[in-house]
Motif scaffolding. Structure first.
Motif, PDB file in Angstrom:
ATOM      1  N   LYS A  73      -5.216  13.940  -4.396  1.00 21.00           N
ATOM      2  CA  LYS A  73      -4.473  14.039  -3.144  1.00 21.00           C
ATOM      3  C   LYS A  73      -5.132  13.214  -2.056  1.00 21.00           C
ATOM      4  O   LYS A  73      -4.463  12.540  -1.277  1.00 21.00           O
ATOM      5  CB  LYS A  73      -4.380  15.494  -2.704  1.00 21.00           C
ATOM      6  N   SER A  74      -6.438  13.275  -2.005  1.00 20.59           N
ATOM      7  CA  SER A  74      -7.149  12.551  -0.953  1.00 20.59           C
ATOM      8  C   SER A  74      -6.946  11.052  -1.089  1.00 20.59           C
ATOM      9  O   SER A  74      -6.790  10.343  -0.085  1.00 20.59           O
ATOM     10  CB  SER A  74      -8.642  12.887  -1.007  1.00 20.59           C
ATOM     11  N   ALA A  75      -6.924  10.540  -2.328  1.00 17.19           N
ATOM     12  CA  ALA A  75      -6.735   9.093  -2.541  1.00 17.19           C
ATOM     13  C   ALA A  75      -5.319   8.671  -2.127  1.00 17.19           C
ATOM     14  O   ALA A  75      -5.126   7.628  -1.487  1.00 17.19           O
ATOM     15  CB  ALA A  75      -6.984   8.743  -4.000  1.00 17.19           C
ATOM     16  N   ILE A  76      -4.336   9.500  -2.485  1.00 15.00           N
ATOM     17  CA  ILE A  76      -2.943   9.192  -2.131  1.00 15.00           C
ATOM     18  C   ILE A  76      -2.758   9.254  -0.623  1.00 15.00           C
ATOM     19  O   ILE A  76      -2.164   8.356  -0.007  1.00 15.00           O
ATOM     20  CB  ILE A  76      -1.982  10.158  -2.842  1.00 15.00           C
ATOM     21  N   GLU A  77      -3.311  10.314   0.013  1.00  8.84           N
ATOM     22  CA  GLU A  77      -3.187  10.453   1.466  1.00  8.84           C
ATOM     23  C   GLU A  77      -3.881   9.305   2.176  1.00  8.84           C
ATOM     24  O   GLU A  77      -3.402   8.803   3.208  1.00  8.84           O
ATOM     25  CB  GLU A  77      -3.778  11.787   1.915  1.00  8.84           C
ATOM     26  N   ILE A  99       0.842  -1.207   0.000  1.00  6.14           N
ATOM     27  CA  ILE A  99       0.000   0.000   0.000  1.00  6.14           C
ATOM     28  C   ILE A  99       0.871   1.248   0.000  1.00  6.14           C
ATOM     29  O   ILE A  99       0.602   2.227  -0.719  1.00  6.14           O
ATOM     30  CB  ILE A  99      -0.949  -0.010   1.221  1.00  6.14           C
ATOM     31  N   ASN A 100       1.904   1.248   0.830  1.00  3.58           N
ATOM     32  CA  ASN A 100       2.820   2.383   0.907  1.00  3.58           C
ATOM     33  C   ASN A 100       3.466   2.649  -0.451  1.00  3.58           C
ATOM     34  O   ASN A 100       3.510   3.797  -0.920  1.00  3.58           O
ATOM     35  CB  ASN A 100       3.893   2.093   1.956  1.00  3.58           C
ATOM     36  N   ASP A 101       3.989   1.591  -1.098  1.00  4.72           N
ATOM     37  CA  ASP A 101       4.646   1.751  -2.396  1.00  4.72           C
ATOM     38  C   ASP A 101       3.652   2.147  -3.490  1.00  4.72           C
ATOM     39  O   ASP A 101       4.002   2.882  -4.415  1.00  4.72           O
ATOM     40  CB  ASP A 101       5.369   0.453  -2.784  1.00  4.72           C
ATOM     41  N   LEU A 102       2.407   1.647  -3.395  1.00  6.86           N
ATOM     42  CA  LEU A 102       1.369   2.034  -4.359  1.00  6.86           C
ATOM     43  C   LEU A 102       1.079   3.531  -4.240  1.00  6.86           C
ATOM     44  O   LEU A 102       0.999   4.247  -5.261  1.00  6.86           O
ATOM     45  CB  LEU A 102       0.096   1.218  -4.095  1.00  6.86           C
ATOM     46  N   ALA A 103       0.943   4.007  -2.995  1.00  6.98           N
ATOM     47  CA  ALA A 103       0.691   5.432  -2.771  1.00  6.98           C
ATOM     48  C   ALA A 103       1.863   6.269  -3.292  1.00  6.98           C
ATOM     49  O   ALA A 103       1.654   7.316  -3.937  1.00  6.98           O
ATOM     50  CB  ALA A 103       0.470   5.692  -1.288  1.00  6.98           C
ATOM     51  N   TYR A 104       3.073   5.809  -3.018  1.00  3.87           N
ATOM     52  CA  TYR A 104       4.262   6.546  -3.436  1.00  3.87           C
ATOM     53  C   TYR A 104       4.368   6.579  -4.968  1.00  3.87           C
ATOM     54  O   TYR A 104       4.707   7.614  -5.564  1.00  3.87           O
ATOM     55  CB  TYR A 104       5.509   5.885  -2.832  1.00  3.87           C
TER      56      TYR A 104
END
Length: 639
Positions: free
Chosen positions: A257-261, A242-247
């Protein structure tokens, strides 16, 4: 209901310790070693790292004692494992290196490949990527030829996975992806390959992200998250994905932004709930970078501080570096400079440590053929220089040895010649003394015979003649004759007495003791040493043969020389005593003395011992440092 007879590992360890105690009673090293190897295995299962180290240090000593190569290699392997777990990478690599050499000789390719894998993991962690890559390739070439069982396939997957990671660190991204795909192909041959494929796909997605193919990375991460099994069975990997997907979405700039946060917060909360500090550190670092990019500097500062603190705790220098860099961009003024200087200082130290690690594990080959050829030429020149220098040094060393040996031989020869000369002189002295004694005896006998056969015969004749004259009746003549006869009798008696005394060996006790007194007086005066000399009058020197006398003479000469040369004595007391039929020679000095137990025996003392053995005598040496030395020689019998 059946009773559960399955033993716990704690119980097995207890039984193994009892087996070791029983094995020690057998005094059979191989039996004891086998028992200790069982205990080592149980410690490994139980994860008792300190005990793994201690038992395998014992096993290594015991295995070397009985020259058990397999056990030596296994002890090295286990010690490498234990030191690796203790984060002592130098020691771990050292023991792994010794293990891999032995496994190679034993043709135990299964363990050979496994140890090379562990060595490569250490090198990768120390950023010696070239050295790690070389060891992985060696191991892959061996594993490819082994039987395809679960253990060997697991090793092969680990090797492909590691070389894929190393290739990614070397920015060889296409090669990295190829190796991870080979790891997946290998995992397909395993019975349960779910997590093998997950980890390989995570590494492929991460490589896509590093390469800049964000869309491919995002698609790969989404495919991984489609499995519901991942969250329940490996929450840490789920949080990492999840962390790497967001990054990746943040870097691609294609999501809100809201989806990434939301993804970052989900990863952070999950890592926090499962207490996985490594994932929490990674999420915090990426989240701070994201907040910095959207100018939310307060949030960026909070998460960069979390990443920095966890990096310090976990000693993860790459995270510390990046957190410092972010902080230097967030802060202003002196604080910004402070973070930037700390970043530069840490980066320089890491570069130095990285270079040191590379040199420590392996040299890097030259990259171009031209440089290789130049290097080969230089190597040849150096080799010849080393050979010539080595030959010259060997020649000089050989000549030095010859010269030193010759000098020693000369000294020994001179000493031997001196001893032979002294013995010859002494033999001549004794021989001369014997001749003198013999001549004296002959002369005494001759004089005795002359007196007895000549003078006494004549006097006896005169006495008879005078007896004949006693027939004369002349009173005066008779008185004179009687007087002369009386005088002749007196002369006869005196001559008999002289003859008897001449025939007695009145110098029987002289000879050897006079020679010894002369020796002592000459040497002590030459050395300027005060001395006393005593010779027991009851000693019958004639009872000693010349061999004993010669050795006593030489021993006395050697001890007096040692008292002057080594002991630096100022006074020496020498005595010959007759103690219950044994001749006791005592030489006492007030010199420096020495520790009888620690001091090495010189040539002089060895010569003394050899001489005493020749005459079946005994030697006692009593000495103390700064208190002098007393040498006592006992000749078994003088009767």
């Amino acid at each position: 209901m059946a009773k559960n007879t399955e033993k716990t590992n704690e119980e097995r360890i207890s039984y193994a310790k009892k087996a070791i105690t029983l094995s020690e009673e057998t005094n059979v090293d191989s039996t004891l070693l086998n028992s200790k190897r069982v205990l080592s295995f149980l410690y490994i299962i139980d994860g008792q790292i300190d005990n793994i180290k201690s038992i395998n240090l014992d096993n290594l000593t015991l295995a070397k004692k009985i020259s058990d190569s397999v056990s030596i290699a296994n002890a090295y392997y286990n010690l490498g494992y234990s030191y690796g777990k203790m984060q002592k990478v130098d020691s771990a690599y050292y023991y792994y290196y010794n293990a891999v050499k032995l496994y190679d000789k034993l043709e135990d390719f299964k363990n050979y490949a496994a140890v090379l894998l562990n060595m490569a993991n250490i090198q990768e962690s120390e950023r010696d990527y070239i050295g790690a890559q070389n060891n992985v390739i060696k191991a892959i070439n061996v594993v490819d030829k082994l039987q395809k069982n679960e253990y060997n396939l697991d090793t092969q997957w680990s090797l492909y996975n590691l070389i894929g990671i190393i290739s990614g660190e070397l920015q060889q991204y296409d090669n990295s992806i190829d190796y991870h795909n080979k790891a997946i192909s290998t995992s397909n041959q395993l019975k349960d390959n779910y997590f093998y494929k997950i980890y390989s796909n995570v590494n492929i997605a991460s490589t896509y992200r590093k390469k800049g193919d964000y869309d491919l990375a995002i698609n790969k991460y989404n495919q991984i998250l489609e499995s519901s099994r991942l969250l329940t069975e490996d929450a840490s990997t789920y949080a990492y994905v999840i962390n790497d997907l967001a990054y990746s979405k943040y870097l691609a700039g294609k999501d809100t932004k809201s989806a990434i946060e939301s993804l970052f917060r989900q990863a952070f909360q999950l890592s926090d709930s499962i207490s996985d500090k490594n994932i929490k550190m990674s999420v915090s670092l990426n989240f701070s970078e994201y907040f910095k990019s959207i100018k939310q500097l307060d949030s960026a500062a909070i998460y960069s501080s979390i990443a920095y603190d966890l990096g310090k705790e976990l000693k993860h220098n790459k995270t510390i570096l990046k957190a410092l860099y972010i902080k230097s961009n967030i802060e202003t003024g002196e604080r910004s400079k402070q973070y930037l200087f700390e970043h530069i200082k840490l980066n320089d130290s890491l570069l130095f440590a990285e270079r040191s690690s590379r040199n420590k594990f392996m040299r890097i080959d030259y990259e171009t053929e031209e440089i290789k050829q130049e290097n080969q030429q230089i190597s040849r020149q150096r080799l010849w220089l080393l050979i010539v220098s080595g030959g010259l040094l060997f020649t000089l060393f050989f000549l030095y040895i010859i010269k030193t040996q010759r000098e020693k031989n000369k000294e020994l020869q001179l000493e031997r010649q001196q001893q032979e000369a002294n013995e010859e002189i002494y033999n001549l002295m004794l021989s001369q003394q014997d001749k003198i004694d013999e001549a004296r005896g002959l002369e005494k006998n001759r004089i005795s015979k002359d007196i007895h056969d000549g003078i006494l015969g004549k006097l006896f004749g005169i006495r008879l003649s005078l007896d004949g004259l006693n027939l004369s009746v002349d009173k005066d003549a008779i008185n004179k004759r009687s007087h002369y006869i009386s005088e002749l009798k007196n002369i006869e008696e005196d001559i008999r007495k002289v003859s008897h005394e001449l025939n007695t060996d009145f110098i029987k006790q002289s000879g050897f003791l006079d020679i010894v007194k002369t020796l002592v007086d000459t040497q002590m005066n030459a050395y300027n040493i005060e001395y006393t000399f005593y010779g027991d009058e009851s000693i019958d020197w004639d009872a000693l043969n010349n061999k004993v006398k010669i050795h006593l003479y030489r021993i006395l000469q050697e001890t007096m020389q040692n008292a002057y040369k080594h002991a630096e004595a100022t006074k020496v007391d020498i005595s010959f005593n007759n103690e219950t039929g044994k001749l006791v020679l005592s030489i006492l000095d007030n010199g420096k003395g020495f520790d009888v137990q620690k001091s090495k025996k010189g040539i002089g003392l060895k010569n003394i011992e050899d001489r005493i053995k020749e005459i079946n005598g005994k030697l006692n040496i009593n000495s103390q440092v700064n208190k002098g030395t007393n040498i006592i020689i006992i000749v078994p019998t003088i009767n």
